[in-house]
Design an enzyme around this catalytic site. Sequence first.
Site, PDB file in Angstrom:
ATOM      1  CB  SER A 314      12.223   5.667  -2.901  1.00 33.29           C
ATOM      2  OG  SER A 314      11.849   6.822  -2.240  1.00 33.29           O
ATOM      3  CG  ASP A 325      -1.244  -0.629   3.517  1.00 39.25           C
ATOM      4  OD1 ASP A 325      -0.528  -1.630   3.721  1.00 39.25           O
ATOM      5  OD2 ASP A 325      -1.349   0.277   4.064  1.00 39.25           O
ATOM      6  CE  LYS A 339      15.776   7.746  -0.421  1.00 39.45           C
ATOM      7  NZ  LYS A 339      14.638   8.442  -0.178  1.00 39.45           N
TER       8      LYS A 339
END
Length: 476
Positions: A314, A325, A339
Amino acid sequence: MGKKLKNSGLVALGVVAGVAVSLQFSALAQRAEPALPLEELRQLADVYGLIKSDYVEQVDDKKLLTEAISGMVASLDPHSAYLDKKAYAELREGSQGKFVGLGIEIAQSDDGYIKIVSPIEDSPAYRAGIKAGDLITRLDQTPLKGLSLDESVKRMRGEPHSKVTLTVLRKDEPQPLTFSLVREEIHQKSVKGKIVEPGYGWLRVAQFQEPTVDDLAAKITELYRQDPNLKGLVLDLRNDPGGVLQGAIGVAAAFLPKDAPVVSTNGQLPDSKEIYYARPEYYSLRSDTDALARLPEAVKRVPLAVLVNTGSASASEIVAGALQDYKRATIIGSQTFGKGSVQTIRQLTADTALKLTTARYYTPHGRSIQAKGIVPDLNVNEYPDGDGLNALRMREADLEKHLSNDREAEAARDKRDELEEQVRILALEKKRKPLEYGTADDFQLRQALNHLKGLPVQLAQPGSQIVQAATPAKHK
């Protein structure tokens, strides 16, 4: 947007003889009621009436209706739930980084007992001499073998100043040990760190809590005070189950350019379609302060490696995904839990609430975290000879009724569930001493440091292949 976010909450699930979850807190919105399915509601009323009239013994009305609500919500996905008074109070406590208990991080042992992962510093368990690797067999006179982890946690928690006796098995001790402890409020530090080698620092975020951004800023400042010319940092998110969303945004923001998008969400409701940026209004819980403003400028450029594993979930995945990224860090370890859903807390009464999945999380480049997780740039096992219990752990995609990934088809996962492989791994684990992250025995940390130095890294490939890592770029 910033003001609304300040009422937001948590991102995942963990056990510290206290807990956590990636949520947002919200008042129950007033909106148009959908048309009610009258036939099905009549059937529900009929079942209720039959239970009341025909069941072998009387059943309390409140229990029946509460269980009906719980079942309805639990049927949706693994993370939606009805929170009764106790569960709701525990959720709010966990987000604040404090709870009443014994001060131990625990896990289920393969023998069915409760294993001490680590005592929390200056807690009742720590002061009593409880050690990592101890097995708790009894709580007062109640055997713990076979109890779920959640049930064991509930029994260890209680009122401040209440007493409890633990019976513990310890390796090399011929007889069980008993410890009489007094429960107290535990303040858990979510961030720790140190200089592990000249020029290289290690930062561990154990769980994302309300104080996490302040704690991280203080620890980074301390490391730069010890060594103003740091050549590299390792951010350790292994077994970090998630927590407060602002904490995740703030940790990513510490290393990213100001105003960079960190994570986005998408769901049915208009307010579930959001982009969260690396700005104080998205990570600061106090409007008058920005803990990251005082950080050394060098932290935006220092070469960075992030350690993750199957237990990273999470909020941890939000941080790892954003840094990956932007190519700001190299992600090292094993694929994360996956998650990638938002749970919003809708308060029902003063003491109860609904935890409802309302959106999915996406990385800055639009990758869905849900049921896939973050795939590391360098796949490195926990030990030189394998990934230990990580190889047997369940991930989000293994959970029944899990929410699907809406951007990619879910690849079939090699669960390594053959009995022979399980037996081999468990037998190997029994011979190991408990791994303490950040020590000289921490294999993955050593590989992360090797990568930062441009030295060979031992990857998780057949034959434990060793590769030459590229020299980390100097981020500007």
